[in-house]
Design an enzyme around this catalytic site. Sequence first.
Site, PDB file in Angstrom:
ATOM      1  N   LYS A  73       0.854  -1.194   0.000  1.00 60.60           N
ATOM      2  CA  LYS A  73       0.000   0.000   0.000  1.00 60.60           C
ATOM      3  C   LYS A  73       0.886   1.240   0.000  1.00 60.60           C
ATOM      4  O   LYS A  73       1.865   1.311   0.743  1.00 60.60           O
ATOM      5  CB  LYS A  73      -0.921  -0.026   1.226  1.00 60.60           C
ATOM      6  CG  LYS A  73      -1.979   1.083   1.260  1.00 60.60           C
ATOM      7  CD  LYS A  73      -2.899   0.886   2.454  1.00 60.60           C
ATOM      8  CE  LYS A  73      -3.958   1.977   2.533  1.00 60.60           C
ATOM      9  NZ  LYS A  73      -4.882   1.784   3.680  1.00 60.60           N
ATOM     10  N   SER A 150      -9.722   2.003   2.842  1.00 60.95           N
ATOM     11  CA  SER A 150      -8.846   2.764   1.965  1.00 60.95           C
ATOM     12  C   SER A 150      -7.823   1.902   1.216  1.00 60.95           C
ATOM     13  O   SER A 150      -7.167   2.365   0.285  1.00 60.95           O
ATOM     14  CB  SER A 150      -8.078   3.806   2.788  1.00 60.95           C
ATOM     15  OG  SER A 150      -7.243   3.177   3.753  1.00 60.95           O
ATOM     16  N   SER A 174     -10.188  -0.540   7.113  1.00 60.39           N
ATOM     17  CA  SER A 174      -9.641  -0.361   5.765  1.00 60.39           C
ATOM     18  C   SER A 174      -8.994  -1.597   5.153  1.00 60.39           C
ATOM     19  O   SER A 174      -8.666  -1.595   3.975  1.00 60.39           O
ATOM     20  CB  SER A 174      -8.620   0.781   5.767  1.00 60.39           C
ATOM     21  OG  SER A 174      -9.261   2.010   5.969  1.00 60.39           O
TER      22      SER A 174
END
Length: 485
Positions: A73, A150, A174
Amino acid sequence: MIYRGLSIEQLHELLVAKKVTPVELVREAIRLAKQDSNNAFEYIMEKEAIEAAEKLGEPEPENLLWGIPFVIKDNMSTKNVPTTGSSDILKGYIPTFNATVVQKLYDAKAIAIAKTTLDELAMGGTGTTGHLGTTYNPHDKKHERLVGGSSCGSAAATANGIVPFALASDTGDSTRKPASYAGLVGFKPTWSRISRFGLFPFAPSLDTVGIFSRNVKDAAIVLQAVAGRDDKDSTSSTKEVPDYLKNIEIENHNYKIAVIKEIVDVINDTNIKISFENSIKKLKEKGYTVENVSVSLKLLETLFPTYFVISCAEATSNNANLDGIKFGPYSDGATFEEVMSNARTNGFGELIKRRFVIGSFSLMRENKEELYVRALRNRRRIVDTINEILSKYDFIYLPAAPSIAPKIDSVSDKLSDEYLIADNHLVIGNFAGLPSITLPIGFENGMPYGANVTGRAFEDEKVLQIANEIEKISEICNVVAKEDE
């Protein structure tokens, strides 16, 4: 041979048998990443990944991560590799160090092949607010449905079979909610179990490094490699790291499981409820105790507003350094204040600006007691309630989300109990710093949905054990999105 969709263990067996080389695996993963149509990637690390693969010597039979490709990420620092947080304010930023969790995987000789998209600065749950636009759900070839956020890019890359696992982060849900939408295992370990050094801070009292995989065992393999004390992160735990993989097959039918009735009751999707009830029935048949418990509906309705106030307040403080001087592109201005204002006005998206306004408002002297401090007190009430349940039960078991992945243009009733409670209950794990895992239990119109298990702090081992048992019961694992036709 096509390696798309294989698990860590399957790839490891091929590598040890020399039926494939790390270079071949990496090239295949990069080929698939370049073909991605879901907007999952910020930066493909082709040169870096191939160089790392070429440096590996003989296979290491005892090292399950040797030569295994993965993605990161893009809110985790990667040395000499662009790291933007999917925000224009950090466009072009190249860190001089690796996040500890990244370095530990490098030390285990896993190979990062890309940085993945996210909601800007990890704020948001839709996967639509990053500076590259919307990230789509690989299970929906029409690109009408969200994959969630996210950690949208990491979820999409794993669900699409490009890599067997991905690094994510989890501040409210998330990792775990995208896992439900994408048919994945999404694991948020105990707060402090994994170092956060090098993870961009959003709300540090809630932030945890997360893991996506396509089966529970793979999540345990990754946790084993990245857990542990790190002197660079003073909040990381000094507790000994158990052997998660060794004990994952243990079945303890003495475990007691709680289901919060009020959360299940507000879910309207019949298919999800039926699959969830079937899993409970099978757990009971195997000897586990599963019982309903009650929590005040009034308290549950405060989950989202409490999270929103605390997270926005912490985010406002933690991102104050993104000012166009310390970090971010310089913007012309006659004064320091003007330079900073221009940089932040141009560098942040609308959602981020709104959250910073709310956070600043909540921390103003005249509002702090009524908003921020009140939210902290309510967080304590929620944590006390959950810990009281976990003093009598080993786990809390619930549907991870009230629906399959929503359509991009869908509108939710933000004041309904289904949204306030069933769509946001996973934040309980962040409020209390508890280990929490989502795994798939069914499909509706070709779209997956999942259930979630939350356990006591530092009982990650037990959470993985019961999740592994639920995975066997559901017989749903290693889910990979169908290839584009």
